[in-house]
Write a protein that holds these residues in place. Structure first.
Motif, PDB file in Angstrom:
ATOM      1  N   LYS A 189      10.283   1.120  -4.604  1.00 53.45           N
ATOM      2  CA  LYS A 189      11.049   2.362  -4.515  1.00 53.45           C
ATOM      3  C   LYS A 189      11.704   2.454  -3.134  1.00 53.45           C
ATOM      4  O   LYS A 189      11.118   2.024  -2.139  1.00 53.45           O
ATOM      5  N   PHE A 190      12.899   3.046  -3.142  1.00 49.67           N
ATOM      6  CA  PHE A 190      13.695   3.141  -1.919  1.00 49.67           C
ATOM      7  C   PHE A 190      14.344   4.509  -1.838  1.00 49.67           C
ATOM      8  O   PHE A 190      14.711   5.100  -2.854  1.00 49.67           O
ATOM      9  N   LYS A 191      14.481   4.995  -0.603  1.00 53.27           N
ATOM     10  CA  LYS A 191      15.188   6.255  -0.375  1.00 53.27           C
ATOM     11  C   LYS A 191      16.087   6.067   0.841  1.00 53.27           C
ATOM     12  O   LYS A 191      15.621   5.592   1.886  1.00 53.27           O
ATOM     13  N   PRO A 192      17.366   6.406   0.713  1.00 57.55           N
ATOM     14  CA  PRO A 192      18.268   6.226   1.856  1.00 57.55           C
ATOM     15  C   PRO A 192      17.845   7.061   3.056  1.00 57.55           C
ATOM     16  O   PRO A 192      17.280   8.139   2.898  1.00 57.55           O
ATOM     17  N   GLU A 238      11.933   1.999   7.019  1.00 59.07           N
ATOM     18  CA  GLU A 238      12.255   3.412   6.818  1.00 59.07           C
ATOM     19  C   GLU A 238      12.792   3.699   5.411  1.00 59.07           C
ATOM     20  O   GLU A 238      12.621   4.805   4.908  1.00 59.07           O
ATOM     21  N   THR A 239      13.436   2.732   4.774  1.00 59.26           N
ATOM     22  CA  THR A 239      14.054   2.939   3.464  1.00 59.26           C
ATOM     23  C   THR A 239      13.084   2.676   2.318  1.00 59.26           C
ATOM     24  O   THR A 239      13.143   3.331   1.285  1.00 59.26           O
ATOM     25  N   ASP A 268       4.607   1.740   0.837  1.00 63.63           N
ATOM     26  CA  ASP A 268       4.777   2.411   2.117  1.00 63.63           C
ATOM     27  C   ASP A 268       4.232   1.473   3.195  1.00 63.63           C
ATOM     28  O   ASP A 268       3.028   1.286   3.317  1.00 63.63           O
ATOM     29  N   LEU A 269       5.138   0.874   3.943  1.00 62.45           N
ATOM     30  CA  LEU A 269       4.736  -0.106   4.954  1.00 62.45           C
ATOM     31  C   LEU A 269       3.979   0.524   6.116  1.00 62.45           C
ATOM     32  O   LEU A 269       3.369  -0.172   6.921  1.00 62.45           O
ATOM     33  N   ASN A 289       1.467   2.555   5.587  1.00 61.27           N
ATOM     34  CA  ASN A 289       0.157   2.865   5.035  1.00 61.27           C
ATOM     35  C   ASN A 289      -0.921   2.001   5.689  1.00 61.27           C
ATOM     36  O   ASN A 289      -0.858   0.773   5.638  1.00 61.27           O
ATOM     37  N   SER A 290      -1.912   2.646   6.296  1.00 62.27           N
ATOM     38  CA  SER A 290      -2.948   1.909   7.038  1.00 62.27           C
ATOM     39  C   SER A 290      -3.820   1.050   6.120  1.00 62.27           C
ATOM     40  O   SER A 290      -4.269  -0.025   6.519  1.00 62.27           O
ATOM     41  N   GLU A 291      -4.048   1.499   4.889  1.00 60.01           N
ATOM     42  CA  GLU A 291      -4.852   0.717   3.954  1.00 60.01           C
ATOM     43  C   GLU A 291      -4.126  -0.587   3.578  1.00 60.01           C
ATOM     44  O   GLU A 291      -4.741  -1.655   3.508  1.00 60.01           O
ATOM     45  N   LEU A 292      -2.820  -0.485   3.352  1.00 54.09           N
ATOM     46  CA  LEU A 292      -2.024  -1.674   3.037  1.00 54.09           C
ATOM     47  C   LEU A 292      -1.995  -2.624   4.240  1.00 54.09           C
ATOM     48  O   LEU A 292      -2.172  -3.834   4.088  1.00 54.09           O
ATOM     49  N   GLN A 293      -1.829  -2.068   5.429  1.00 51.14           N
ATOM     50  CA  GLN A 293      -1.836  -2.888   6.647  1.00 51.14           C
ATOM     51  C   GLN A 293      -3.183  -3.586   6.795  1.00 51.14           C
ATOM     52  O   GLN A 293      -3.242  -4.781   7.112  1.00 51.14           O
ATOM     53  N   SER A 294      -4.249  -2.863   6.530  1.00 45.35           N
ATOM     54  CA  SER A 294      -5.585  -3.414   6.645  1.00 45.35           C
ATOM     55  C   SER A 294      -5.797  -4.585   5.690  1.00 45.35           C
ATOM     56  O   SER A 294      -6.431  -5.582   6.042  1.00 45.35           O
ATOM     57  N   SER A 295      -5.231  -4.488   4.482  1.00 49.93           N
ATOM     58  CA  SER A 295      -5.385  -5.575   3.503  1.00 49.93           C
ATOM     59  C   SER A 295      -4.699  -6.856   3.972  1.00 49.93           C
ATOM     60  O   SER A 295      -5.057  -7.946   3.543  1.00 49.93           O
ATOM     61  N   TRP A 296      -3.718  -6.709   4.855  1.00 50.03           N
ATOM     62  CA  TRP A 296      -3.022  -7.868   5.431  1.00 50.03           C
ATOM     63  C   TRP A 296      -3.584  -8.218   6.813  1.00 50.03           C
ATOM     64  O   TRP A 296      -3.061  -9.099   7.489  1.00 50.03           O
ATOM     65  N   ALA A 297      -4.613  -7.502   7.248  1.00 50.76           N
ATOM     66  CA  ALA A 297      -5.259  -7.703   8.548  1.00 50.76           C
ATOM     67  C   ALA A 297      -4.284  -7.535   9.714  1.00 50.76           C
ATOM     68  O   ALA A 297      -4.270  -8.312  10.659  1.00 50.76           O
ATOM     69  N   VAL A 298      -3.444  -6.479   9.607  1.00 50.29           N
ATOM     70  CA  VAL A 298      -2.486  -6.167  10.675  1.00 50.29           C
ATOM     71  C   VAL A 298      -2.529  -4.668  10.952  1.00 50.29           C
ATOM     72  O   VAL A 298      -3.069  -3.896  10.161  1.00 50.29           O
ATOM     73  N   MET A 299      -1.955  -4.286  12.083  1.00 47.58           N
ATOM     74  CA  MET A 299      -1.802  -2.869  12.418  1.00 47.58           C
ATOM     75  C   MET A 299      -0.335  -2.610  12.718  1.00 47.58           C
ATOM     76  O   MET A 299       0.252  -3.297  13.548  1.00 47.58           O
ATOM     77  N   GLY A 300       0.251  -1.665  12.022  1.00 47.56           N
ATOM     78  CA  GLY A 300       1.632  -1.291  12.261  1.00 47.56           C
ATOM     79  C   GLY A 300       2.565  -1.831  11.185  1.00 47.56           C
ATOM     80  O   GLY A 300       2.353  -2.922  10.633  1.00 47.56           O
ATOM     81  N   ALA A 301       3.585  -1.041  10.891  1.00 50.74           N
ATOM     82  CA  ALA A 301       4.542  -1.399   9.845  1.00 50.74           C
ATOM     83  C   ALA A 301       5.309  -2.677  10.178  1.00 50.74           C
ATOM     84  O   ALA A 301       5.565  -3.496   9.294  1.00 50.74           O
TER      85      ALA A 301
END
Length: 138
Positions: free
Chosen positions: A33-36, A75-76, A81-82, A84-96
């Motif tokens: 999903k995307f939003k301008p 941002e788009t 949601d890049l 999202n801390s849970e998604l970041q955690s699953s990739w073992a990174v911090m920050g979008a």
């Protein structure tokens, strides 16, 4: 053509809508999903990625296009949601930014190009972000 100030009243501007697109990332089709973004946020992203240098008394403005495109994607893109801390955690990174970088390492270059093209289209650019980058380089 009717020049009517009422066409420019705040109520006459449409709210931007989220759109869904199917895209292949990491070798698998996914619904995203995307939003301008607003023109105001676009200005802020360009300024964030701008460097001003002085060469022989001339002011030269350079934009880090790769970082700008990454910021625009972050941002788009609303799903995933890049930020999202849970998604970041699953990739073992911090920050979008780090998440996007990690995701890029697992996808084909053309897949990332398709993602950036969708982002540019959603934001109302007639040309893909990659075409705009090539034009800016020339």
């Amino acid at each position: 053509m009717n020049n009517n100030f009422e066409d420019f009243l705040m109520d006459s501007f449409e709210e931007t809508q989220e759109t869904e697109r199917e895209i292949t990332l990491g070798g698998k089709k996914k619904i995203m999903k995307f939003k301008p973004i607003s023109a105001d946020l676009g200005d802020k992203l360009r300024k964030k990625n701008r460097k001003i240098k002085f060469v022989k008394g001339q002011r030269i403005i350079e934009t880090d296009q790769d970082r700008y495109i990454s910021d625009l994607i972050i941002e788009t893109t609303t799903c995933p949601d890049l930020k999202n801390s849970e998604l970041q955690s699953s990739w073992a990174v911090m920050g979008a930014e780090q998440l996007l970088s990690a995701m890029k390492s697992k996808m084909k270059d053309g897949e990332f190009s398709d993602w950036s093209t969708i982002v540019s289209e959603v934001n109302g650019y007639d040309k893909s972000v990659n075409e705009l980058v090539e034009e800016a380089k020339n």
